[in-house]
Scaffold this motif. Structure first.
Motif, PDB file in Angstrom:
ATOM      1  N   ARG B  83       8.604  -0.593  -1.421  1.00  0.00           N
ATOM      2  CA  ARG B  83       9.101   0.741  -1.081  1.00  0.00           C
ATOM      3  C   ARG B  83       8.008   1.576  -0.411  1.00  0.00           C
ATOM      4  O   ARG B  83       8.238   2.242   0.601  1.00  0.00           O
ATOM      5  CB  ARG B  83       9.616   1.482  -2.325  1.00  0.00           C
ATOM      6  N   LEU B  84       6.805   1.531  -0.973  1.00  0.00           N
ATOM      7  CA  LEU B  84       5.696   2.319  -0.418  1.00  0.00           C
ATOM      8  C   LEU B  84       5.320   1.828   0.981  1.00  0.00           C
ATOM      9  O   LEU B  84       4.848   2.600   1.814  1.00  0.00           O
ATOM     10  CB  LEU B  84       4.485   2.255  -1.361  1.00  0.00           C
ATOM     11  N   GLU B  85       5.525   0.530   1.214  1.00  0.00           N
ATOM     12  CA  GLU B  85       5.232  -0.024   2.535  1.00  0.00           C
ATOM     13  C   GLU B  85       6.220   0.530   3.569  1.00  0.00           C
ATOM     14  O   GLU B  85       5.833   0.839   4.705  1.00  0.00           O
ATOM     15  CB  GLU B  85       5.317  -1.553   2.474  1.00  0.00           C
ATOM     16  N   ARG B  86       7.465   0.692   3.178  1.00  0.00           N
ATOM     17  CA  ARG B  86       8.466   1.255   4.094  1.00  0.00           C
ATOM     18  C   ARG B  86       8.110   2.695   4.469  1.00  0.00           C
ATOM     19  O   ARG B  86       8.483   3.169   5.536  1.00  0.00           O
ATOM     20  CB  ARG B  86       9.864   1.201   3.460  1.00  0.00           C
ATOM     21  N   GLU B  87       7.376   3.379   3.618  1.00  0.00           N
ATOM     22  CA  GLU B  87       6.964   4.769   3.890  1.00  0.00           C
ATOM     23  C   GLU B  87       5.599   4.827   4.583  1.00  0.00           C
ATOM     24  O   GLU B  87       5.042   5.916   4.739  1.00  0.00           O
ATOM     25  CB  GLU B  87       6.885   5.549   2.565  1.00  0.00           C
ATOM     26  N   ASN B  88       5.062   3.667   4.919  1.00  0.00           N
ATOM     27  CA  ASN B  88       3.731   3.584   5.534  1.00  0.00           C
ATOM     28  C   ASN B  88       2.625   4.178   4.657  1.00  0.00           C
ATOM     29  O   ASN B  88       1.619   4.684   5.148  1.00  0.00           O
ATOM     30  CB  ASN B  88       3.719   4.231   6.930  1.00  0.00           C
ATOM     31  N   ILE B  89       2.838   4.140   3.358  1.00  0.00           N
ATOM     32  CA  ILE B  89       1.826   4.639   2.415  1.00  0.00           C
ATOM     33  C   ILE B  89       0.886   3.501   2.044  1.00  0.00           C
ATOM     34  O   ILE B  89      -0.296   3.708   1.773  1.00  0.00           O
ATOM     35  CB  ILE B  89       2.543   5.246   1.175  1.00  0.00           C
ATOM     36  N   VAL B  90       1.416   2.292   2.047  1.00  0.00           N
ATOM     37  CA  VAL B  90       0.670   1.091   1.689  1.00  0.00           C
ATOM     38  C   VAL B  90       1.014   0.003   2.713  1.00  0.00           C
ATOM     39  O   VAL B  90       2.117   0.009   3.261  1.00  0.00           O
ATOM     40  CB  VAL B  90       1.075   0.624   0.260  1.00  0.00           C
ATOM     41  N   ALA B 104      -2.521  -5.219  -1.749  1.00  0.00           N
ATOM     42  CA  ALA B 104      -1.948  -3.965  -1.275  1.00  0.00           C
ATOM     43  C   ALA B 104      -3.101  -3.083  -0.825  1.00  0.00           C
ATOM     44  O   ALA B 104      -4.141  -3.021  -1.491  1.00  0.00           O
ATOM     45  CB  ALA B 104      -1.169  -3.284  -2.391  1.00  0.00           C
ATOM     46  N   VAL B 105      -2.934  -2.421   0.321  1.00  0.00           N
ATOM     47  CA  VAL B 105      -3.975  -1.562   0.881  1.00  0.00           C
ATOM     48  C   VAL B 105      -3.397  -0.178   1.122  1.00  0.00           C
ATOM     49  O   VAL B 105      -2.327  -0.046   1.738  1.00  0.00           O
ATOM     50  CB  VAL B 105      -4.507  -2.131   2.224  1.00  0.00           C
ATOM     51  N   LEU B 106      -4.095   0.847   0.657  1.00  0.00           N
ATOM     52  CA  LEU B 106      -3.678   2.230   0.881  1.00  0.00           C
ATOM     53  C   LEU B 106      -3.981   2.614   2.331  1.00  0.00           C
ATOM     54  O   LEU B 106      -5.112   2.433   2.802  1.00  0.00           O
ATOM     55  CB  LEU B 106      -4.449   3.143  -0.079  1.00  0.00           C
ATOM     56  N   THR B 107      -3.001   3.128   3.035  1.00  0.00           N
ATOM     57  CA  THR B 107      -3.224   3.570   4.422  1.00  0.00           C
ATOM     58  C   THR B 107      -3.861   4.964   4.425  1.00  0.00           C
ATOM     59  O   THR B 107      -3.899   5.642   3.397  1.00  0.00           O
ATOM     60  CB  THR B 107      -1.890   3.655   5.197  1.00  0.00           C
ATOM     61  N   ASP B 108      -4.341   5.399   5.598  1.00  0.00           N
ATOM     62  CA  ASP B 108      -4.866   6.764   5.707  1.00  0.00           C
ATOM     63  C   ASP B 108      -3.770   7.786   5.410  1.00  0.00           C
ATOM     64  O   ASP B 108      -4.001   8.792   4.742  1.00  0.00           O
ATOM     65  CB  ASP B 108      -5.446   7.007   7.112  1.00  0.00           C
ATOM     66  N   HIS B 109      -2.582   7.487   5.916  1.00  0.00           N
ATOM     67  CA  HIS B 109      -1.451   8.379   5.598  1.00  0.00           C
ATOM     68  C   HIS B 109      -1.205   8.405   4.093  1.00  0.00           C
ATOM     69  O   HIS B 109      -0.999   9.481   3.505  1.00  0.00           O
ATOM     70  CB  HIS B 109      -0.195   7.899   6.335  1.00  0.00           C
ATOM     71  N   GLY B 110      -1.247   7.226   3.474  1.00  0.00           N
ATOM     72  CA  GLY B 110      -1.050   7.152   2.022  1.00  0.00           C
ATOM     73  C   GLY B 110      -2.101   7.945   1.265  1.00  0.00           C
ATOM     74  O   GLY B 110      -1.795   8.610   0.263  1.00  0.00           O
ATOM     75  N   PHE B 111      -3.333   7.911   1.763  1.00  0.00           N
ATOM     76  CA  PHE B 111      -4.409   8.664   1.104  1.00  0.00           C
ATOM     77  C   PHE B 111      -4.141  10.169   1.180  1.00  0.00           C
ATOM     78  O   PHE B 111      -4.362  10.897   0.212  1.00  0.00           O
ATOM     79  CB  PHE B 111      -5.763   8.313   1.741  1.00  0.00           C
ATOM     80  N   SER B 112      -3.626  10.625   2.313  1.00  0.00           N
ATOM     81  CA  SER B 112      -3.280  12.048   2.465  1.00  0.00           C
ATOM     82  C   SER B 112      -2.147  12.444   1.520  1.00  0.00           C
ATOM     83  O   SER B 112      -2.169  13.520   0.910  1.00  0.00           O
ATOM     84  CB  SER B 112      -2.847  12.346   3.904  1.00  0.00           C
ATOM     85  N   VAL B 113      -1.140  11.560   1.417  1.00  0.00           N
ATOM     86  CA  VAL B 113      -0.022  11.827   0.501  1.00  0.00           C
ATOM     87  C   VAL B 113      -0.553  11.933  -0.929  1.00  0.00           C
ATOM     88  O   VAL B 113      -0.195  12.842  -1.688  1.00  0.00           O
ATOM     89  CB  VAL B 113       1.035  10.695   0.593  1.00  0.00           C
TER      90      VAL B 113
END
Lengths: 157, 157
Positions: B83-90, B104-113
Motif C-alpha cells: 500500500r505504501l508503495e502505491r503512495e510512493n512513500i516506500v 523496503a526503502v523510504l523515499t524522500d517523499h515518504g520521509f517528508s510525509v
C-alpha cells in the motif's frame, strides 16, 4: 526557541516505553485473537461483547450502551453485532421496557459459544500477559489504562 | 477438585486490570489512528514502519527484519508495504549488500510525509497517554509490555 505549541517530543525513556507498549499490545492481541479465531471463530472484540451481554440483565444491552461499555464506536459495534447475528450468537430486538432503542441479546447458542471460548481466552491472558508481569507492575499498568479510558472514553464517538 | 490443567480464571483485580487494558488500548489506538489518518492518510502501524525505516542505514530494511522490528506477521507487513508503495512513500528493491532478500526503502517523499505525521502522532501519545499516566506507573507498564514482547515475539510468525 521553544514555544508553548511546540511538539512535545518524547524522552528516550518515554520512547522506549511507548515502543514496548506498541510491540507488546500487538503481539498479545494478535496471539489472543488467533487463539479465539482458530478454536471458536470469534475475534477478541467479539468475545468482549459477548462477555458484556452475558453479564447484563436478560443478557441484553442497548446498542448505544454496548458501544460505550466496550469503548468501540457505534458503527463498529453495529457491524460486529450484524456478523454475530448471522451466526445466531446474538439477536437484535426492541427494548422491552420503553420501546426506545435497539438492544442486542445473547442467544442460548451464543452463551454456549462464549462458555467454550472463555476457557481459551482466559488461559491466553494468563499465559501471555499475567505470567509475564510483575504483580505490582501489572496493577500500575491497570491504573494507567483506566486513566486513559476515563480521559478519552466517550469523546468523539 | 482443581487439576493442573484447570483454566486459571482471573481474580476480580486481574479482571479489572485486564478490562482497563482492553478499553484503554482500544480508545488510545483508535484516537491515534484517527488523528494520523485524518491529517496524513497513515495508520499507526504504517507510521511505525516509516519510523523504523527512517532510522535505518540507507533508510532501508529487509522485509523479514521489518516484520520482526514492528512485531507484525510477514504477510501483514507485505500488505502494508504494498500500500505504501502505491503512495510512493516506500519502494521495494533487492538488498545491495549480498543480493539476498527484498528490502523496503523510504523515499524522500515518504520521509517528508513521516516528518509531518510525527508532530501529530507524538502530540497524541503525549496528550492521550503520557499526560494521563503517573510517571512510575508508565515505566512499570513499559516493563510489563517489554516482557510480553520478549516472551511472545517471533513465536508463531
Amino acid at each position: 526557541m521553544e514555544t508553548k505549541t511546540a511538539t512535545p517530543w518524547l524522552t528516550p525513556e518515554q520512547q522506549r516505553v511507548w515502543r514496548s507498549f506498541l510491540g507488546g499490545t500487538t503481539v498479545l492481541m494478535d496471539r489472543l485473537d488467533r487463539d479465539l479465531r482458530a478454536t471458536h471463530g470469534l475475534s477478541v472484540p467479539e468475545y468482549e461483547i459477548l462477555v458484556r451481554l452475558s453479564e447484563a440483565p436478560g443478557r441484553s444491552i442497548r446498542m448505544a450502551e454496548l458501544a460505550a461499555a466496550v469503548a468501540h464506536s457505534r458503527s463498529r459495534v453495529t457491524h460486529t453485532i450484524a456478523r454475530l447475528e448471522r451466526e445466531n450468537i446474538v439477536v437484535r430486538g426492541q427494548c422491552s421496557e420503553d420501546g426506545r432503542g435497539v438492544s442486542a441479546v445473547l442467544t442460548d447458542h451464543g452463551f454456549s459459544v462464549l462458555e467454550a471460548a472463555a476457557h481459551t481466552h482466559v488461559q491466553g491472558v494468563h499465559d501471555y500477559l499475567i505470567e509475564n508481569a510483575d504483580a505490582a507492575d501489572f496493577v500500575a499498568m491497570g491504573r494507567v489504562m483506566q486513566n486513559v479510558v476515563e480521559a478519552l472514553h466517550g469523546k468523539n464517538f
